[in-house]
Design an enzyme around this catalytic site. Sequence first.
Site, PDB file in Angstrom:
ATOM      1  CG  ASP A 121      60.192  35.142 -32.459  1.00 15.10           C
ATOM      2  OD1 ASP A 121      61.397  35.024 -32.173  1.00 15.10           O
ATOM      3  OD2 ASP A 121      59.796  35.566 -33.551  1.00 15.10           O
ATOM      4  CG  ASP A 186      66.685  36.549 -34.941  1.00 17.46           C
ATOM      5  OD1 ASP A 186      67.479  36.214 -35.839  1.00 17.46           O
ATOM      6  OD2 ASP A 186      66.105  37.643 -34.931  1.00 17.46           O
TER       7      ASP A 186
END
Length: 414
Positions: A121, A186
């Site tokens: 991330d 994601d």
Amino acid sequence: MKQYNILAFGLCLGFSLCFAGCENKQETEKKNFIEENIRFAENQTQLMLQATGEPNGKNYPRTMKEDGELAVTGMYDWTPGFFPGSLWYLYELTQNEQWKAEAEKWTTTLEPLKTFTGHHDLGFMMYCSYGNAERLAPKPEYKDILIESARSLSSRFSENTQTIKSWNYRRAWHDSIEWFYPVIIDNMMNLEMLFYATKVSGDSTFYNIAVKHADSTIKNHFREDFSTYHVVDYDTTSGAVLDQATCQGYSDNSTWTRGQAWAIYGFTMMYRETKDKKYLDTAIKATDMYLKNLPEDLVPLWDFNVDQEGYIPEGRSYAVEYREKHKDASAAAIVCSALFELAEFAENTSYRDKAVQMLHSLASPEYRAPIGENADFLLMHCVGSIPHRSEIDKPLVYADYYFLEALVRYNKMK
């Protein structure tokens, strides 16, 4: 004949004046809407800053506790970049130096993350913060930090799978399957930082990793109707797909709406950065699937298939016992922002109109918080992860980030 010409001229003039009047009214309404939402966001964020105190590496806003108080997180969570990013958007919307100062202060606390390789991330963590900093108030050190962050993210790429590994080892909800190389939808959002790194460094390695990952995602994350799987697990040696499942959605074969939102935004960005039409086509098909499943207010359920026949949660997932059909304003905010950009690329005014409608819906009392409430977040009624029994019907910092980004894009829209 002369009378007819005069009449025609008068009619044309009348239509022109009427059109100009309508256009001016629309522009005024747009301006008022944007200004009112900026005032609200400034006031609410001032209260948020009072609640957090000075940034210390451990107090990044994330959500709201059950008792209504602010819940914060440390820098190694996946969400710390969103609050600094929101501060940068407030600066962009207002040109108020106070917001620039706050944004810089909260951004620079994240510098240690430039060497972090624990999960995928880093795009959310560093590009939402330092990426906006470099765009709006560039400094030489920002560029170096982003390149190093891209290098850290790239360390999770495998030539065998042609993907960036999202998470480290974990088990699926029913415990019968182990994931050794899980990749989640994601992850498309983290590729933008890689494109930036190639632009400023001249090193095409970052660009090539982003393209390979996106191509693998098209191949393995999409179903025939362009709905998405949340998780795809790969064989670490052969690169073969071992599992297509969910972690935050209702069931393995359902469509988790925020996952679909990440796909829409991610492939819109891929087209912007590469101009490869296959990415535009993917974004359009994913968008059309999403739009046809929306309720009247354009804010989706947290999963499109909750309680539908043929969709069954399994194992330890809290969705097995939890049946309330919550909306997820975070998914709506992500798609709203993406649609402003996709409308331009696809030359589709209906996408632009939908984006405006979504933004107005999110800014309505149904989803926008009253001042001083909602732990000082902007939007209400989001869902973090029902399977994890986490952040159910709560505000989420990334919902606010994409709401403000959508406001920025609406403000720039011709």
